[in-house]
Design a protein around this motif. Structure first.
Motif, PDB file in Angstrom:
ATOM      1  N   VAL A  61      28.819  29.338  28.654  1.00  0.00           N
ATOM      2  CA  VAL A  61      29.944  28.535  29.159  1.00  0.00           C
ATOM      3  C   VAL A  61      29.479  27.129  29.525  1.00  0.00           C
ATOM      4  O   VAL A  61      30.124  26.137  29.174  1.00  0.00           O
ATOM      5  CB  VAL A  61      30.595  29.233  30.369  1.00  0.00           C
ATOM      6  CG1 VAL A  61      31.624  28.311  31.023  1.00  0.00           C
ATOM      7  CG2 VAL A  61      31.264  30.534  29.943  1.00  0.00           C
ATOM      8  N   LEU A  62      28.362  27.032  30.233  1.00  0.00           N
ATOM      9  CA  LEU A  62      27.863  25.718  30.644  1.00  0.00           C
ATOM     10  C   LEU A  62      27.478  24.868  29.430  1.00  0.00           C
ATOM     11  O   LEU A  62      27.763  23.672  29.382  1.00  0.00           O
ATOM     12  CB  LEU A  62      26.666  25.877  31.574  1.00  0.00           C
ATOM     13  CG  LEU A  62      26.981  26.300  33.013  1.00  0.00           C
ATOM     14  CD1 LEU A  62      25.697  26.611  33.771  1.00  0.00           C
ATOM     15  CD2 LEU A  62      27.768  25.213  33.742  1.00  0.00           C
ATOM     16  N   ARG A  63      26.828  25.488  28.457  1.00  0.00           N
ATOM     17  CA  ARG A  63      26.436  24.755  27.248  1.00  0.00           C
ATOM     18  C   ARG A  63      27.668  24.170  26.562  1.00  0.00           C
ATOM     19  O   ARG A  63      27.692  22.996  26.177  1.00  0.00           O
ATOM     20  CB  ARG A  63      25.683  25.689  26.301  1.00  0.00           C
ATOM     21  CG  ARG A  63      25.258  25.073  24.980  1.00  0.00           C
ATOM     22  CD  ARG A  63      24.417  26.083  24.216  1.00  0.00           C
ATOM     23  NE  ARG A  63      24.038  25.615  22.897  1.00  0.00           N
ATOM     24  CZ  ARG A  63      24.719  25.853  21.784  1.00  0.00           C
ATOM     25  NH1 ARG A  63      25.840  26.582  21.846  1.00  0.00           N
ATOM     26  NH2 ARG A  63      24.307  25.384  20.619  1.00  0.00           N
ATOM     27  N   GLY A  64      28.702  24.977  26.418  1.00  0.00           N
ATOM     28  CA  GLY A  64      29.931  24.500  25.785  1.00  0.00           C
ATOM     29  C   GLY A  64      30.601  23.409  26.594  1.00  0.00           C
ATOM     30  O   GLY A  64      31.118  22.429  26.040  1.00  0.00           O
ATOM     31  N   ASP A 104      21.174  12.017  30.361  1.00  0.00           N
ATOM     32  CA  ASP A 104      20.046  12.867  29.960  1.00  0.00           C
ATOM     33  C   ASP A 104      20.302  14.336  30.280  1.00  0.00           C
ATOM     34  O   ASP A 104      20.129  15.209  29.426  1.00  0.00           O
ATOM     35  CB  ASP A 104      18.758  12.412  30.666  1.00  0.00           C
ATOM     36  CG  ASP A 104      18.289  11.046  30.219  1.00  0.00           C
ATOM     37  OD1 ASP A 104      18.849  10.487  29.254  1.00  0.00           O
ATOM     38  OD2 ASP A 104      17.363  10.512  30.859  1.00  0.00           O
ATOM     39  N   GLU A 105      20.675  14.606  31.537  1.00  0.00           N
ATOM     40  CA  GLU A 105      20.879  15.997  31.938  1.00  0.00           C
ATOM     41  C   GLU A 105      22.031  16.635  31.177  1.00  0.00           C
ATOM     42  O   GLU A 105      21.993  17.818  30.830  1.00  0.00           O
ATOM     43  CB  GLU A 105      21.141  16.095  33.448  1.00  0.00           C
ATOM     44  CG  GLU A 105      19.901  16.081  34.306  1.00  0.00           C
ATOM     45  CD  GLU A 105      19.292  14.688  34.422  1.00  0.00           C
ATOM     46  OE1 GLU A 105      19.970  13.708  34.052  1.00  0.00           O
ATOM     47  OE2 GLU A 105      18.143  14.582  34.877  1.00  0.00           O
ATOM     48  N   VAL A 111      22.184  21.457  24.988  1.00  0.00           N
ATOM     49  CA  VAL A 111      21.333  22.212  24.071  1.00  0.00           C
ATOM     50  C   VAL A 111      21.061  23.600  24.636  1.00  0.00           C
ATOM     51  O   VAL A 111      21.297  24.617  23.985  1.00  0.00           O
ATOM     52  CB  VAL A 111      20.004  21.473  23.817  1.00  0.00           C
ATOM     53  CG1 VAL A 111      19.078  22.311  22.924  1.00  0.00           C
ATOM     54  CG2 VAL A 111      20.263  20.120  23.184  1.00  0.00           C
ATOM     55  N   GLN A 112      20.582  23.638  25.868  1.00  0.00           N
ATOM     56  CA  GLN A 112      20.374  24.901  26.587  1.00  0.00           C
ATOM     57  C   GLN A 112      20.368  24.582  28.078  1.00  0.00           C
ATOM     58  O   GLN A 112      19.555  23.778  28.533  1.00  0.00           O
ATOM     59  CB  GLN A 112      19.041  25.551  26.208  1.00  0.00           C
ATOM     60  CG  GLN A 112      18.784  26.857  26.955  1.00  0.00           C
ATOM     61  CD  GLN A 112      17.396  27.430  26.678  1.00  0.00           C
ATOM     62  OE1 GLN A 112      16.714  27.034  25.749  1.00  0.00           O
ATOM     63  NE2 GLN A 112      16.980  28.377  27.501  1.00  0.00           N
ATOM     64  N   PRO A 113      21.260  25.191  28.843  1.00  0.00           N
ATOM     65  CA  PRO A 113      21.279  24.916  30.281  1.00  0.00           C
ATOM     66  C   PRO A 113      19.920  25.188  30.925  1.00  0.00           C
ATOM     67  O   PRO A 113      19.287  26.216  30.659  1.00  0.00           O
ATOM     68  CB  PRO A 113      22.352  25.879  30.808  1.00  0.00           C
ATOM     69  CG  PRO A 113      23.272  26.059  29.640  1.00  0.00           C
ATOM     70  CD  PRO A 113      22.372  26.066  28.433  1.00  0.00           C
ATOM     71  N   LEU A 114      19.477  24.232  31.734  1.00  0.00           N
ATOM     72  CA  LEU A 114      18.164  24.298  32.360  1.00  0.00           C
ATOM     73  C   LEU A 114      18.295  24.295  33.872  1.00  0.00           C
ATOM     74  O   LEU A 114      19.283  23.808  34.423  1.00  0.00           O
ATOM     75  CB  LEU A 114      17.330  23.067  31.958  1.00  0.00           C
ATOM     76  CG  LEU A 114      17.022  22.855  30.487  1.00  0.00           C
ATOM     77  CD1 LEU A 114      16.385  21.484  30.288  1.00  0.00           C
ATOM     78  CD2 LEU A 114      16.081  23.947  29.982  1.00  0.00           C
ATOM     79  N   ARG A 115      17.262  24.806  34.517  1.00  0.00           N
ATOM     80  CA  ARG A 115      17.105  24.550  35.945  1.00  0.00           C
ATOM     81  C   ARG A 115      16.362  23.231  36.052  1.00  0.00           C
ATOM     82  O   ARG A 115      15.141  23.172  35.915  1.00  0.00           O
ATOM     83  CB  ARG A 115      16.316  25.667  36.623  1.00  0.00           C
ATOM     84  CG  ARG A 115      17.059  26.954  36.790  1.00  0.00           C
ATOM     85  CD  ARG A 115      16.412  27.824  37.863  1.00  0.00           C
ATOM     86  NE  ARG A 115      16.448  27.187  39.172  1.00  0.00           N
ATOM     87  CZ  ARG A 115      15.949  27.728  40.296  1.00  0.00           C
ATOM     88  NH1 ARG A 115      15.360  28.891  40.244  1.00  0.00           N
ATOM     89  NH2 ARG A 115      16.028  27.094  41.440  1.00  0.00           N
ATOM     90  N   MET A 116      17.115  22.138  36.243  1.00  0.00           N
ATOM     91  CA  MET A 116      16.512  20.817  36.262  1.00  0.00           C
ATOM     92  C   MET A 116      15.913  20.509  37.634  1.00  0.00           C
ATOM     93  O   MET A 116      16.388  20.990  38.660  1.00  0.00           O
ATOM     94  CB  MET A 116      17.557  19.743  35.948  1.00  0.00           C
ATOM     95  CG  MET A 116      18.057  19.731  34.522  1.00  0.00           C
ATOM     96  SD  MET A 116      16.779  19.381  33.279  1.00  0.00           S
ATOM     97  CE  MET A 116      16.156  17.791  33.834  1.00  0.00           C
ATOM     98  N   ALA A 134      25.262  23.732  40.406  1.00  0.00           N
ATOM     99  CA  ALA A 134      25.657  25.086  40.009  1.00  0.00           C
ATOM    100  C   ALA A 134      24.798  25.612  38.867  1.00  0.00           C
ATOM    101  O   ALA A 134      24.645  26.822  38.707  1.00  0.00           O
ATOM    102  CB  ALA A 134      27.129  25.106  39.599  1.00  0.00           C
ATOM    103  N   ALA A 135      24.213  24.691  38.090  1.00  0.00           N
ATOM    104  CA  ALA A 135      23.354  25.102  36.979  1.00  0.00           C
ATOM    105  C   ALA A 135      21.960  25.501  37.454  1.00  0.00           C
ATOM    106  O   ALA A 135      21.102  25.858  36.652  1.00  0.00           O
ATOM    107  CB  ALA A 135      23.246  23.974  35.955  1.00  0.00           C
TER     108      ALA A 135
END
Length: 287
Positions: A61-64, A104-105, A111-116, A134-135
């Protein structure tokens, strides 16, 4: 503001940002602003539902959603290389990329949700800050070095648990005309967890492939100033170059690991390089 000798610094400012860039009409800018606002406000309503989803569903969902947000701002995403950052599902990876823009984020998560790992200020950004949190973002207080070991330990734990964690090792934004040194501290988390590092190079180009510094978020400007430039820009493409992993054990310490990651990113993101089918302006930053 409290500062210290290790506070990341960048020479980039308003003079680094291109003034003459192709722009869209006023009506298109308004349409983009309305579309982006709608995507952001829609996410606020879904925030609790997103957080409640299981990990794999939340990532989809986040990626989309991040891809939709890029399109609302008129930005196209181009992924070069692997289509995700984790080479092996369920195995942690530290994703190290250059830092140019507030986009950037958004591009990385598309591409792929990350823990930034992001600076503390981002948490207070309207709407987007809440979504980034939330990510699973880890917020770093750059002014309080004594908290850094705790951050490294938190990242190491996340990596051991199989998370994909993203960092901007330059510590602050650069305009893309030049880049900063990759600081080694956060690379210790990958060494501690025994996971690979994935270098990722971000490039902002126009429709003809020419690199542009227009999306940069640098100097004393506000977030709204930087967003406004993106809304005006025609044909913006963000390229996410997913480079080869640096395997555990290849570097003897965090400094060597940071240097290896930086060399890989610089080889692609350098302003005056020419990739197949693309041309660049060939500018250089005098600093």
């Amino acid at each position: 503001m409290t500062t210290h000798a290790w506070m990341p610094q960048s020479p980039c400012g308003a003079g680094c940002v291109e003034g003459a860039a192709p722009s869209v009409t006023w009506s298109r800018r308004v349409a983009r602003a309305v579309a982006a606002g709608s995507v952001l406000l829609g996410a606020v309503g879904m925030l609790l539902a997103i957080v409640a989803l299981p990990g794999s569903a939340r990532a989809v969902v986040l990626r989309g959603w991040f891809r939709l947000l890029l399109r609302a701002f008129g930005v196209r995403l181009r992924v070069v290389g692997a289509d995700r950052f984790q080479g092996t599902a369920g195995r942690g990876v530290l994703v190290a990329s250059n830092h140019v823009s507030w986009l950037d984020e958004v591009a990385l998560d598309a591409v792929q949700p990350l823990r930034m790992v992001a600076k503390r200020d981002i948490r207070s950004w309207p709407v987007l800050g809440r979504l980034v949190a939330a990510a699973g973002t880890v917020f770093l207080d750059r002014e309080r070095l004594r908290l850094l070991p705790g951050t490294v330990a938190e990242l190491g734990s996340a990596l051991r648990d199989g998370a994909a964690v993203g960092i901007h090792p330059e510590g602050t934004t650069w305009c893309g005309l030049a880049s900063g040194r990759f600081r080694p501290a956060l690379f210790q988390a990958a060494l501690d967890a025994g996971v690979p590092v994935r270098p990722v190079a971000l490039r902002y180009v126009l429709a003809d492939g020419a690199q542009t510094s227009t999306p940069a978020f640098v100097g004393d400007e506000t977030l709204l100033d930087a967003i406004g430039r993106v809304l005006r820009l025609r044909g913006l493409v963000v390229e996410v170059h997913v480079l080869d992993e640096i395997a555990p054990g290849r570097a003897v310490d965090r400094r060597e690991l940071a240097a290896l990651a930086q060399a890989a990113v610089d080889a692609v993101s350098a302003w005056d390089i020419e990739l197949p089918g693309q041309r660049t302006h060939g500018h250089a930053l005098a600093a």
